[in-house]
Design an enzyme around this catalytic site. Structure first.
Site, PDB file in Angstrom:
ATOM      1  N   GLN A 166       0.831  -1.198   0.000  1.00  0.00           N
ATOM      2  CA  GLN A 166       0.000   0.000   0.000  1.00  0.00           C
ATOM      3  C   GLN A 166       0.870   1.253   0.000  1.00  0.00           C
ATOM      4  O   GLN A 166       0.351   2.367  -0.052  1.00  0.00           O
ATOM      5  CB  GLN A 166      -0.910  -0.007   1.234  1.00  0.00           C
ATOM      6  CG  GLN A 166      -1.853  -1.195   1.291  1.00  0.00           C
ATOM      7  CD  GLN A 166      -2.605  -1.275   2.608  1.00  0.00           C
ATOM      8  OE1 GLN A 166      -3.602  -0.594   2.802  1.00  0.00           O
ATOM      9  NE2 GLN A 166      -2.121  -2.114   3.520  1.00  0.00           N
ATOM     10  N   HIS A 178      -1.409   1.503  -4.327  1.00  0.00           N
ATOM     11  CA  HIS A 178      -1.725   2.932  -4.273  1.00  0.00           C
ATOM     12  C   HIS A 178      -0.783   3.779  -5.110  1.00  0.00           C
ATOM     13  O   HIS A 178      -0.710   4.994  -4.926  1.00  0.00           O
ATOM     14  CB  HIS A 178      -1.726   3.406  -2.812  1.00  0.00           C
ATOM     15  CG  HIS A 178      -2.802   2.760  -1.988  1.00  0.00           C
ATOM     16  ND1 HIS A 178      -2.730   2.597  -0.620  1.00  0.00           N
ATOM     17  CD2 HIS A 178      -3.998   2.216  -2.353  1.00  0.00           C
ATOM     18  CE1 HIS A 178      -3.820   1.990  -0.183  1.00  0.00           C
ATOM     19  NE2 HIS A 178      -4.595   1.740  -1.219  1.00  0.00           N
TER      20      HIS A 178
END
Length: 245
Positions: A104, A122
């Site tokens: 992430q 992300h």
């Protein structure tokens, strides 16, 4: 058996490891987690905006100047170096044991440590594109831009970091790759994440393998499904495990 010895033995016994990580993987490299970074910015700038607002697509479009103030000052750490977690994961990939890192994080430290199969849920600060003409720009060009809001010298468009903002969807191909990697793994190591940010956190449910290891300082909603929980700092833990292998 000691927890670290158990983790080391499970790694030795596995031929298909997947690592799923969050902000806690990089805090020992000097990169604060998202909420800590936002808190620092708010205290220094008396900002009335909560972190979810400052890193939303609508805020980026309406107030790019404030967005880039926050982004440049608190989200970018170009001097950060990989810690023990990044290094062990890269070594395990080199041995053929680890098949993918699903992260992430947007800092690129896994690649800097030598990992090649990194699925960035992300996005990354190291990729930036003009919203007008799609021309690519490096992190250095964004950081060193003379303008408060970096603009494309070719068409004048705003240069947007390739990071997934609130209100934006995750990359479909990255999601498909993450699901496939998790479904094929026999050992899942989850590190440095609270497993509360969706839809990323729900991806771990695709893992159907033998063992799940959870390395996180605080409890998570996934604790009851973990076979081994270690609450010490992940960089230190992985560094010590590397010595045991």
């Amino acid at each position: 058996m000691d927890q670290l010895q158990t983790l080391a033995s499970w790694i030795k016994d596995s031929g298909n490891i997947v690592f799923f990580g969050g902000a806690g993987t990089s805090t020992e490299s000097g990169i604060p987690d998202f909420r800590s970074a936002a808190g620092l910015y708010q205290s220094q700038h008396n900002s009335p905006y909560p972190p979810e607002v400052m890193l939303s697509r609508s805020f980026f479009m309406s107030s790019p100047d404030i967005f880039f103030d926050f982004y440049r000052s608190k989200m970018i750490h170009p001097q950060a170096q990989p810690n023990g977690a990044h290094k062990l994961l890269a070594e395990l990939e080199g041995q053929g044991r680890l098949k993918a890192v699903i992260t992430q994080n947007i800092d690129g430290l896994h690649q800097l440590a030598g990992s090649r199969v990194v699925l960035e849920l992300h996005g990354s600060i190291h990729r930036n594109h003009c919203m007008g003409c799609s021309r690519f720009y490096s992190l250095e060009q964004v950081v060193n831009s003379a303008e408060r809001v970096p603009l494309c010298p070719e068409c004048g468009g705003i240069i947007k970091p390739d990071v997934v903002l609130y209100e934006e969807e995750l990359d479909h191909d990255v999601l498909i790759g993450a699901v496939a990697a998790l479904a094929a793994a026999d050992l899942l190591i989850i590190g440095g994440t609270s497993l509360t940010v969706q839809p990323a956190a729900s991806l771990v449910t695709y893992f159907k393998g033998r063992r799940t290891v959870l390395l996180n300082g605080d409890p998570t909603p996934y604790d009851h499904r973990a076979d081994l929980i270690i609450t010490e700092r992940i960089g230190e833990v992985m560094g010590r495990v590397q010595e045991l292998l």
